[in-house]
Design a protein around this motif. Sequence first.
Motif, mmCIF file in Angstrom:
data_model
loop_
_atom_site.group_PDB
_atom_site.id
_atom_site.type_symbol
_atom_site.label_atom_id
_atom_site.label_comp_id
_atom_site.label_asym_id
_atom_site.label_seq_id
_atom_site.Cartn_x
_atom_site.Cartn_y
_atom_site.Cartn_z
ATOM 1 N N GLU A 103 -36.586 47.426 34.312
ATOM 2 C CA GLU A 103 -36.755 46.086 35.372
ATOM 3 C C GLU A 103 -38.132 45.264 34.849
ATOM 4 O OE1 GLU A 103 -35.514 43.790 37.891
ATOM 5 O OE2 GLU A 103 -34.416 45.469 37.423
ATOM 6 N N GLN A 104 -39.148 45.818 34.665
ATOM 7 C CA GLN A 104 -40.445 45.079 34.414
ATOM 8 C C GLN A 104 -40.168 44.184 33.130
ATOM 9 O OE1 GLN A 104 -43.644 47.946 33.921
ATOM 10 N NE2 GLN A 104 -43.704 48.135 36.094
ATOM 11 N N HIS B 140 -40.831 58.343 29.083
ATOM 12 C CA HIS B 140 -40.357 59.126 30.045
ATOM 13 C C HIS B 140 -39.273 58.903 30.825
ATOM 14 C CE1 HIS B 140 -40.273 62.286 33.232
ATOM 15 N NE2 HIS B 140 -41.073 63.240 32.388
ATOM 16 N N PRO B 141 -38.207 59.844 30.971
ATOM 17 C CA PRO B 141 -36.737 59.448 31.506
ATOM 18 C C PRO B 141 -36.999 59.099 33.080
ATOM 19 C CG PRO B 141 -36.626 61.387 30.469
ATOM 20 C CD PRO B 141 -38.096 61.135 30.267
ATOM 21 N N ASP B 142 -38.193 59.550 33.601
ATOM 22 C CA ASP B 142 -38.435 59.288 35.193
ATOM 23 C C ASP B 142 -38.951 57.680 35.281
ATOM 24 O OD1 ASP B 142 -37.652 61.747 35.555
ATOM 25 O OD2 ASP B 142 -39.688 62.372 36.277
ATOM 26 N N ILE B 143 -39.474 57.156 34.413
ATOM 27 C CA ILE B 143 -39.833 55.720 34.616
ATOM 28 C C ILE B 143 -39.121 54.746 33.666
ATOM 29 C CG2 ILE B 143 -42.127 56.389 35.251
ATOM 30 C CD1 ILE B 143 -43.229 55.336 32.390
ATOM 31 N N ARG B 144 -38.028 55.070 32.925
ATOM 32 C CA ARG B 144 -37.311 54.286 32.041
ATOM 33 C C ARG B 144 -36.559 52.987 32.936
ATOM 34 N NH1 ARG B 144 -34.553 58.745 28.022
ATOM 35 N NH2 ARG B 144 -36.453 58.984 26.985
ATOM 36 N N ASP B 145 -36.230 53.318 33.958
ATOM 37 C CA ASP B 145 -35.571 52.179 34.815
ATOM 38 C C ASP B 145 -36.565 51.195 35.393
ATOM 39 O OD1 ASP B 145 -32.844 53.291 34.619
ATOM 40 O OD2 ASP B 145 -33.182 54.542 36.547
ATOM 41 N N GLN B 146 -37.874 51.711 35.537
ATOM 42 C CA GLN B 146 -38.700 50.878 36.145
ATOM 43 C C GLN B 146 -39.238 49.895 34.696
ATOM 44 O OE1 GLN B 146 -42.250 52.984 37.428
ATOM 45 N NE2 GLN B 146 -43.390 51.106 37.677
ATOM 46 N N LEU B 147 -39.403 50.409 33.673
ATOM 47 C CA LEU B 147 -39.765 49.503 32.607
ATOM 48 C C LEU B 147 -38.754 48.625 32.141
ATOM 49 C CD1 LEU B 147 -41.192 52.550 30.423
ATOM 50 C CD2 LEU B 147 -42.585 50.872 31.549
ATOM 51 N N ASP C 271 -35.801 43.748 20.546
ATOM 52 C CA ASP C 271 -35.406 45.464 20.164
ATOM 53 C C ASP C 271 -36.531 46.217 20.053
ATOM 54 O OD1 ASP C 271 -32.809 44.545 19.561
ATOM 55 O OD2 ASP C 271 -33.275 43.941 17.662
ATOM 56 N N ARG C 272 -37.814 45.636 20.049
ATOM 57 C CA ARG C 272 -38.901 46.656 20.013
ATOM 58 C C ARG C 272 -39.229 47.233 21.579
ATOM 59 N NH1 ARG C 272 -43.189 46.357 16.367
ATOM 60 N NH2 ARG C 272 -42.903 45.307 14.584
ATOM 61 N N ALA C 273 -38.838 46.385 22.488
ATOM 62 C CA ALA C 273 -39.166 46.895 23.807
ATOM 63 C C ALA C 273 -37.856 47.814 24.254
ATOM 64 C CB ALA C 273 -38.940 45.623 24.797
ATOM 65 N N LYS C 274 -36.522 47.616 23.663
ATOM 66 C CA LYS C 274 -35.380 48.601 23.958
ATOM 67 C C LYS C 274 -35.856 50.056 23.285
ATOM 68 C CE LYS C 274 -31.654 45.271 24.263
ATOM 69 N NZ LYS C 274 -30.448 44.817 23.522
ATOM 70 N N GLU C 275 -36.324 49.862 21.885
ATOM 71 C CA GLU C 275 -36.651 51.112 21.339
ATOM 72 C C GLU C 275 -38.046 51.687 22.185
ATOM 73 O OE1 GLU C 275 -36.128 53.013 18.366
ATOM 74 O OE2 GLU C 275 -34.201 51.504 18.403
ATOM 75 N N THR D 145 -37.821 36.976 31.304
ATOM 76 C CA THR D 145 -37.654 35.747 32.210
ATOM 77 C C THR D 145 -38.708 34.945 32.121
ATOM 78 O OG1 THR D 145 -36.144 36.813 33.627
ATOM 79 C CG2 THR D 145 -36.943 34.841 34.420
ATOM 80 N N PHE D 146 -39.959 35.416 32.487
ATOM 81 C CA PHE D 146 -41.319 34.734 32.341
ATOM 82 C C PHE D 146 -41.558 34.134 31.181
ATOM 83 C CE2 PHE D 146 -45.974 35.012 31.630
ATOM 84 C CZ PHE D 146 -46.369 33.689 32.662
#
Length: 56
Positions: free
Chosen positions: A45-46, A36-43, A26-30, A52-53
């Motif tokens: 995915e990371q 920044h909206p430009d990198i949310r998708d990248q974050l 939940d912290r990660a989601k928050e 998974t790791f």
Amino acid sequence: MSLKSEIDYLVTEDGIARLFGKSLKDRAKELISIDHPDIRDQLEEQWKNHKTFITK
């Protein structure tokens, strides 16, 4: 220096995240939601790859 469990709110120019008492997931989601909206998708995915790791 603060422990992660001591942080209640984190404020950026893109929003406010309430972190206190939340799980790591939940912290990660928050945190991703206020980045920044430009990198949310990248974050997101990371985070999926990291999650998974750490569950193996």
